[in-house]
Design an enzyme around this catalytic site. Structure first.
Site, short mmCIF file in Angstrom:
data_model
loop_
_atom_site.label_atom_id
_atom_site.label_comp_id
_atom_site.label_asym_id
_atom_site.label_seq_id
_atom_site.Cartn_x
_atom_site.Cartn_y
_atom_site.Cartn_z
N TYR A 1 -1.65 -0.48 -10.56
CA TYR A 1 -1.73 -1.81 -9.92
C TYR A 1 -3.02 -2.52 -10.32
O TYR A 1 -3.95 -1.89 -10.78
CB TYR A 1 -1.65 -1.65 -8.40
CG TYR A 1 -2.45 -0.46 -7.90
CD1 TYR A 1 -3.81 -0.56 -7.64
CD2 TYR A 1 -1.83 0.80 -7.77
CE1 TYR A 1 -4.54 0.56 -7.24
CE2 TYR A 1 -2.56 1.90 -7.36
CZ TYR A 1 -3.91 1.78 -7.10
OH TYR A 1 -4.64 2.88 -6.71
N TYR B 1 0.84 -1.19 0.00
CA TYR B 1 0.00 0.00 0.00
C TYR B 1 0.88 1.25 0.00
O TYR B 1 1.87 1.31 0.73
CB TYR B 1 -0.91 0.01 1.23
CG TYR B 1 -1.89 -1.14 1.21
CD1 TYR B 1 -3.09 -1.05 0.48
CD2 TYR B 1 -1.60 -2.33 1.85
CE1 TYR B 1 -3.97 -2.12 0.41
CE2 TYR B 1 -2.48 -3.42 1.79
CZ TYR B 1 -3.66 -3.30 1.06
OH TYR B 1 -4.52 -4.36 0.99
N SER B 2 0.49 2.22 -0.81
CA SER B 2 1.23 3.48 -0.85
C SER B 2 0.98 4.27 0.42
O SER B 2 -0.14 4.30 0.92
CB SER B 2 0.75 4.32 -2.03
OG SER B 2 1.46 3.99 -3.17
N CYS C 1 -0.61 7.52 -10.90
CA CYS C 1 -0.89 6.41 -10.00
C CYS C 1 -2.38 6.07 -10.07
O CYS C 1 -3.23 6.96 -10.05
CB CYS C 1 -0.51 6.77 -8.56
SG CYS C 1 -0.60 5.38 -7.42
N GLU D 1 3.00 4.35 -11.46
CA GLU D 1 2.75 3.21 -10.59
C GLU D 1 1.28 2.84 -10.73
O GLU D 1 0.42 3.58 -10.26
CB GLU D 1 3.08 3.58 -9.14
CG GLU D 1 3.81 2.47 -8.41
CD GLU D 1 4.50 2.97 -7.15
OE1 GLU D 1 3.78 3.47 -6.28
OE2 GLU D 1 5.73 2.85 -7.06
#
Lengths: 416, 473
Positions: free
Chosen positions: A416, A206-207, A374, A414
């Site tokens: 996901y 997790y960011s 992101c 980034e």
């Protein structure tokens, strides 16, 4: 005796200047470039060396196999080491079994972290570098085999009760154990229990959504932005193990944390540097961290612009919508894109980007502007398409520009 | 990983190339015969605490254990291949590195590889008697480690010859085992490798100074566009570091011991120190002068069109080529070299391409100087004023601009008469060598050291100083 607490002590890797013959083998071997030299001594950078020991067997003299325990805040600097004729004497600190400052030799980056990272940065178009003015990140301090225990000090739902997505803001506190993070880094969380095959769960990444000095400034804590997963990518019902575990955490619960991870998706620190942020949903976590970092430093008047393109289904689905609205316009230039507001045409982030083509083009060409993307996998393709069109309309070529951005560490993806 | 299940350990998939494997397996017995004939004297039954590579990654290449040298697993190890690698200098800069030898460079590359390969067995031959006068078990083990690794470096070069030069390569491989250091009829290729290594002081000086030439030659070949050569030399460099350590720490321990006795006796009188059985510092300086000047000749002439061609063709780069911030083609750069003009030594700027030998020599000199600086810490620590210095570049040279001139260590041009009168102050005399020779008696009791040398600060691989580094059986 006024000895520092044990966690404040770290093992420092040094080179014995008395027997080193400057053969350069260690510098050549070090996988993280922690070793450097002047015309007298070879030295090891405390902030980079992770104690992987790759340099030890090839050293012909044994000089490389030298260690001293130091207070984390007071390691032997490179300048000091350059002046040495002999190693410093051992001290009482050396009686403690101390960890490495950065990582321990038996800690390889966990395979799942490597895999997730590779997938997440695939949209970038090449390997990334950290901005030249980024701070040095600590990575991989805590491996899955030795996670650190954090305590939940807050857990709030960010989206409206009737919204289709359930996104939480979770605050974790690390007490007196060091867990230094930078904006843009991630942490790993290991859900308790085992999977259906009886194996321990793999960690999930997790960011971090808070700036380096903590969700609550000057506390050893951080926050995450976590969306409860209730369906898979095809829309079939599926219950995300980790996300449900995290969203259901209560204040006071203990959580197993690994990391931190990430050494390139980092923000620039030099005065005058601008940041363009493009995100959807929980991809806002690193953007919140960077924005908050800049907000806390506003009175320093370091300059540089912040531009945010933020996509969600509707305002009620958008994490941090309220706080974002309160930010001064001269501090951050926010562009929302909502795709499911009744009675309005669908609008995605790439549409907002196109609307601001002139601004975007000037930022793409500003050497001091760093771009961060992101969000969910796939969202970057629309963004890249928009960049391509904007460049073309301005007589430029995105395909030629992108490698330059990558080479200057100005382009970070980034997903996901 | 290195495959140790094969007759020839290797990480080059040798078993997939049957012809090559057969050729090397035929060369193997010849090599072993050479080792038994010309390797360390009387060492057949010794078990030596040796380091063997089990893989080329850092974790695997230092595997320690007692082995008989004849059974040492000589093999073929190349640093890992980088599929993206580009040529970094010369006219082919930016193109892919070569996995095969381009026809037009075939004979030149062959000569480079043979010349490098020839030095490896040569130094084993030069050092074969030293075991009989070892000052300690620790030193004996280090000598043998150096020897087996020179043997492995010979393997490395023979592999390249066999793999890339066909029948010519195989013939060169045989010839490498037929030449003999110092032999009147069939000598080794380079002069320095036909000199004797008569005593341990010479051995330490040789490994400190002459093996350092090896380091710089290997480093420049590690830049080569011919990738198998570059990868071979890269791995050899890792081993070469140990040889430099043996030399530097060996001389440092001699200096340490001499200083201890100087302090004990309160004198720096060479006669008194010799009477006490240690080597006085001025004699050490003479040995340094000798080895330094003889090795300097190995770099060749200051101005060399061959060196320029090697560079332009991408065969041999500069030391740390990729760290140099220029165009890596040197069409318009200059470099400073010395010359003798009448009765003066002058410096002149010449095209950098033609001065690459000199540049490599200068890199080597800086590296030697750094070692000398470390030696000088020892007398300083004892409070003595003596400092070792490197002689002038032109001192005692036989090759290049200074050949035929006489230059003093402090850089004055001398007449023939002056040189004849003075050179015994600067180079070891017969009586100096005889004295050093007289100290050479074997001392192989565990933990004991000959009187003329101090014990090392650390053992090998963290073993104690009195560890049984060699078992005589």
């Amino acid at each position: 005796m006024n000895a520092p607490a044990e966690h404040a002590i770290a093992k420092q890797h040094l080179i014995d200047p008395e027997i080193c013959i400057r053969c350069n083998t260690c510098e050549e071997t070090c996988p993280v470039d922690a070793i450097t030299h002047d015309n007298l001594n070879y030295v090891v950078n405390f902030d980079i060396c992770n104690g992987c020991l790759a340099c030890v067997p090839p050293c012909p003299t044994g000089a490389i196999d030298s260690w001293r325990n130091v207070e984390r805040v007071k390691p032997y600097s490179l300048e000091e080491q350059f002046k040495w004729d002999v190693l410093p004497d051992t001290t009482e600190l050396d009686n403690v079994d101390a960890p490495f400052a950065v990582a321990r030799p038996d800690d390889e980056l966990p395979a799942e972290v490597q895999h997730i990272t590779e997938v997440a940065t695939a949209g970038q178009g090449g390997p990334a570098l950290a901005p030249w003015s980024a701070s040095h990140p600590y990575v991989n301090l805590y491996a899955p085999t030795r996670p650190i225990t954090a305590t939940v000090t807050g857990n709030y739902r960010l989206t409206d009760a009737d919204a289709s997505s359930d996104i939480h803001h979770v605050v974790l506190d690390f007490g007196s154990t060091p867990f230094p993070v930078l904006e843009g880094q991630s942490i790993g969380i290991i859900p308790p229990g085992t999977d259906d095959k009886g194996r321990p769960h793999l960690l999930r990444m997790y960011s971090v959504a808070s700036p380096r000095d903590g969700e609550r400034p000057h506390y050893n804590n951080l926050s995450l932005t976590v969306k409860r997963v209730t369906e898979d990518h095809e829309g079939k019902p599926a219950r995300g193990v980790a996300s449900n575990y995290i969203c259901d955490l209560k204040k006071g619960d203990a959580v197993q944390v690994t990391g931190p991870y990430g050494s390139t998706y980092l923000m620039p620190n030099h005065p005058g540097s601008s940041i363009m942020m493009i995100c959807t949903g929980t991809g806002s976590a690193p953007m919140r961290a960077m924005t908050e970092r800049r907000r806390r430093r506003r009175e320093r008047n370091e300059g540089g612009e912040l531009v945010l393109f933020f996509g969600a289904r509707a305002p009620s689905e958008l994490p941090y919508f309220g706080p974002l609205q309160k930010l001064p316009k001269d501090f951050i230039d926010i562009n929302f894109a909502f795709s499911r507001v009744p009675g309005e045409p669908k609008k995605y982030v790439q549409d907002s980007i196109r609307e601001r083509a002139d601004k975007v083009f000037s930022m793409l060409n500003d050497d001091n502007c760093y771009i961060y993307i992101c969000g969910l996998k796939g969202m970057e393709s629309g963004v890249l398409e928009a960049f391509r069109d904007i460049c073309r309309a301005n007589g430029a070529d995105w395909e030629a520009l992108q490698p330059k951005l990558l080479a200057n560490a100005r382009f970070h993806v980034e997903t996901y | 990983m290195i495959n140790y299940s094969e007759r020839i350990p290797n990480n080059v998939n040798l078993s997939e190339n049957k012809t090559l494997q057969r050729a090397l397996e035929q060369w193997q017995p010849s090599f072993l015969n050479w080792w038994d004939d010309m390797g360390p004297e009387n060492s057949t039954n010794y078990e030596v605490y040796l380091r063997t590579a089990v893989s080329v990654d850092p974790k695997g290449w230092a595997d320690f254990g007692h082995v008989k040298m004849h059974d040492y697993r000589w093999g073929i190890f190349l640093a890992p291949q980088d599929g993206q690698k580009k040529i970094t200098f010369g006219e082919h800069k930016g193109q892919d590195v070569w996995q095969d030898v381009p026809g037009e460079y075939r004979s030149t590359l062959r000569r480079i590889i043979v010349t490098q390969g020839d030095t490896e067995p040569a130094s084993v031959e030069q050092q074969r008697h030293l075991g009989l006068t070892a000052p300690s078990l620790y030193d004996l083990r280090n000598l043998f480690q150096v020897n087996v690794e020179e043997g492995r470096h010979l393997w490395a070069m023979v592999y390249l010859l066999h793999a890339h030069f066909g029948r010519d390569g195989r013939e060169e491989g045989e010839a490498l085992l037929e030449r003999r250091s110092g032999d009147a009829d069939n000598p080794r290729i380079l002069t320095a490798f036909n000199e004797k290594t008569p005593d341990w002081l010479s051995f330490f000086m040789f490994t400190f100074i002459t093996d350092r030439d090896g380091k710089f030659q290997l480093a420049s070949l590690a830049e080569s566009a011919f990738d198998p050569l570059a990868r071979t030399c890269k791995f050899m460099l890792t081993e070469e570091a140990h040889h430099l350590f043996v030399g530097e720490s060996g001389v440092a321990r001699v200096i340490q011991r001499t200083c201890e006795v100087m302090k004990e006796l309160g004198t720096d009188d060479p006669a008194k120190l010799r009477a006490a059985g240690v080597i006085d510092l001025p004699t050490l300086q003479k040995y340094l002068n000798f080895h330094y000047s003889v090795t300097s000749d190995l770099y060749g002439a200051e101005i060399s069109s061959n060196a320029a061609t090697y560079y332009t063709n991408g065969l041999k780069g500069r030391f740390e080529e990729e760290k140099i911030g220029d165009d890596h083609q040197l069409q318009n750069s200059e470099y400073e070299v010395m010359d003798v003009a009448g009765d003066q030594i002058v410096t002149q700027r010449v095209p950098a391409l033609s001065a690459l030998n000199e540049r490599l020599r200068d890199d080597w000199i800086a590296d030697v100087q750094a070692g000398i600086d470390r030696w000088n810490r020892i007398p300083a620590k004892f409070g003595f004023n003596f400092r070792f210095t490197l002689p002038h570049k032109g001192f005692n040279r036989r090759i290049g601009m200074f050949a035929g001139s006489h230059v003093s260590p402090d850089g004055r041009l001398l007449s023939e008469a002056e040189w004849t009168h003075q050179h015994s102050n600067w180079l070891p005399t017969d009586s100096d060598r005889l004295y050093v020779h007289s100290l050479m008696g074997q001392c192989v009791e565990r933990g004991k050291f000959a009187n003329w040398i101090a014990a090392p600060g650390r053992g090998i691989n963290n073993q104690p100083i009195d560890f049984e580094y060699v078992r005589f059986n």
